[in-house]
Design an enzyme around this catalytic site. Sequence first.
Site, PDB file in Angstrom:
ATOM      1  N   HIS A 153       0.839  -1.199   0.000  1.00  0.00           N
ATOM      2  CA  HIS A 153       0.000   0.000   0.000  1.00  0.00           C
ATOM      3  C   HIS A 153       0.875   1.250   0.000  1.00  0.00           C
ATOM      4  O   HIS A 153       2.088   1.170   0.192  1.00  0.00           O
ATOM      5  CB  HIS A 153      -0.907   0.024   1.242  1.00  0.00           C
ATOM      6  CG  HIS A 153      -0.144   0.198   2.528  1.00  0.00           C
ATOM      7  ND1 HIS A 153       0.592  -0.811   3.093  1.00  0.00           N
ATOM      8  CD2 HIS A 153       0.005   1.280   3.340  1.00  0.00           C
ATOM      9  CE1 HIS A 153       1.162  -0.382   4.207  1.00  0.00           C
ATOM     10  NE2 HIS A 153       0.832   0.895   4.373  1.00  0.00           N
ATOM     11  N   ASP A 170       0.600   5.183   1.866  1.00  0.00           N
ATOM     12  CA  ASP A 170      -0.170   5.704   2.999  1.00  0.00           C
ATOM     13  C   ASP A 170      -1.213   6.743   2.604  1.00  0.00           C
ATOM     14  O   ASP A 170      -0.939   7.656   1.822  1.00  0.00           O
ATOM     15  CB  ASP A 170       0.780   6.289   4.053  1.00  0.00           C
ATOM     16  CG  ASP A 170       1.605   5.190   4.705  1.00  0.00           C
ATOM     17  OD1 ASP A 170       1.118   4.042   4.789  1.00  0.00           O
ATOM     18  OD2 ASP A 170       2.738   5.473   5.105  1.00  0.00           O
ATOM     19  N   HIS A 196       4.761   0.088   0.051  1.00  0.00           N
ATOM     20  CA  HIS A 196       5.471  -0.647   1.103  1.00  0.00           C
ATOM     21  C   HIS A 196       4.547  -1.674   1.740  1.00  0.00           C
ATOM     22  O   HIS A 196       3.317  -1.605   1.608  1.00  0.00           O
ATOM     23  CB  HIS A 196       6.058   0.296   2.154  1.00  0.00           C
ATOM     24  CG  HIS A 196       5.049   1.125   2.881  1.00  0.00           C
ATOM     25  ND1 HIS A 196       4.466   2.246   2.343  1.00  0.00           N
ATOM     26  CD2 HIS A 196       4.519   1.001   4.119  1.00  0.00           C
ATOM     27  CE1 HIS A 196       3.623   2.769   3.199  1.00  0.00           C
ATOM     28  NE2 HIS A 196       3.622   2.035   4.296  1.00  0.00           N
ATOM     29  N   ARG A 224       5.048   6.349  13.755  1.00  0.00           N
ATOM     30  CA  ARG A 224       5.126   6.973  12.427  1.00  0.00           C
ATOM     31  C   ARG A 224       4.481   8.344  12.411  1.00  0.00           C
ATOM     32  O   ARG A 224       3.380   8.516  12.947  1.00  0.00           O
ATOM     33  CB  ARG A 224       4.387   6.073  11.441  1.00  0.00           C
ATOM     34  CG  ARG A 224       4.609   6.426   9.988  1.00  0.00           C
ATOM     35  CD  ARG A 224       3.696   5.606   9.111  1.00  0.00           C
ATOM     36  NE  ARG A 224       2.482   6.352   8.821  1.00  0.00           N
ATOM     37  CZ  ARG A 224       1.394   5.810   8.270  1.00  0.00           C
ATOM     38  NH1 ARG A 224       1.347   4.528   7.981  1.00  0.00           N
ATOM     39  NH2 ARG A 224       0.349   6.574   8.021  1.00  0.00           N
TER      40      ARG A 224
HETATM   41  C1  SIN Z   1       3.186   1.229   7.781  1.00  0.00           C
HETATM   42  O1  SIN Z   1       2.625   0.702   6.824  1.00  0.00           O
HETATM   43  O2  SIN Z   1       3.139   2.430   7.951  1.00  0.00           O
HETATM   44  C2  SIN Z   1       3.935   0.383   8.766  1.00  0.00           C
HETATM   45  C3  SIN Z   1       5.110  -0.296   8.182  1.00  0.00           C
HETATM   46  C4  SIN Z   1       5.828  -1.167   9.188  1.00  0.00           C
HETATM   47  O3  SIN Z   1       5.397  -1.309  10.333  1.00  0.00           O
HETATM   48  O4  SIN Z   1       6.856  -1.724   8.816  1.00  0.00           O
END
Ligand code: SIN
Length: 287
Positions: free
Chosen positions: A106, A108, A257, A273
């Site tokens: 995905h 973000d 990611h 994050r």
């Molecule tokens: C995310 O998708 O923001 C998290 C990625 C992760 O925890 O590695």
Amino acid sequence: MTLKLRRLSNALGAEVCDVDLTQPMSESTFGEIYGAFLQHGILLFRNQNISREQHIEFSRRFGELDDHKSLPRDRHPDYPELLLVTNRPNADGTPSESRYTGRSWHTDMSYTTQPALGSLLRCHNLPEVGGDTLFANMTMAYDALSEGMKKLIADLHGIHLSGTRKINVAEAGEARRNEVMKLNPPIAQPVVRVHPETGRKALYLGEKVKRFESMTEEESKPLIDYLNRHATKPEFVYRQMWRENDLLIWDNRCTLHQALGDFDETQLRHMERTTVLGTPSGYVTAA
Ligand code: SIN
């Protein structure tokens, strides 16, 4: 200062080797960092023993931060700018809502009309092994498509759905489901997105997309599956093997990611994050 960079993979990413984020940073050094971010898509800063305030303050230099109001249960109780990605159980012993966050490809906030410019993820606690994250370069993936495929997808829009819509009605109840659906209506985004700063075209898809605008799921699925498979081939991917106190920023406008569940879930993995708001993109559409 000229930044010392070390490339992380052939596809994307660079480590910034000589910056200490606990120290004040000049505008010109930040300008170099921002240039490297646009060039490499991902920047990794190792050994950054920063406070939450410093994490937020550094993130703000990239732009306005999201307060994660569309994900109220996952944000830090004292710092709305911080989104928790953690398997640490809640105070009452129930499992953390964010323990499976990001477990599919995905980008973000693509399920909003102001998708993220970038995200800065800090690693606080790691399991003994694993807990890795994959990143894929969507500009490279787009460039590698045939001219025929580029023409075919040029005007398509993918419908992006928030993962929070997949709630268990039996557990959470109808009212909670409706509340979540209202907070996160389906959003149509261009399949080929022009990066607002570099001007380069990138695929903008991922596994939150189940169909194209004005097409059925059945019609859309083969092409969505093909494009996602193509875009996440090893040659377009970097695998981040985290260390505690890593801070990593990625450009959501040209990367995908996925957090891997490649670890012992009884061990703690705790990440925090910030999300930098991007420019408006997409529109609300029907489910
Ligand atoms: C995310 O998708 O923001 C998290 C990625 C992760 O925890 O590695």
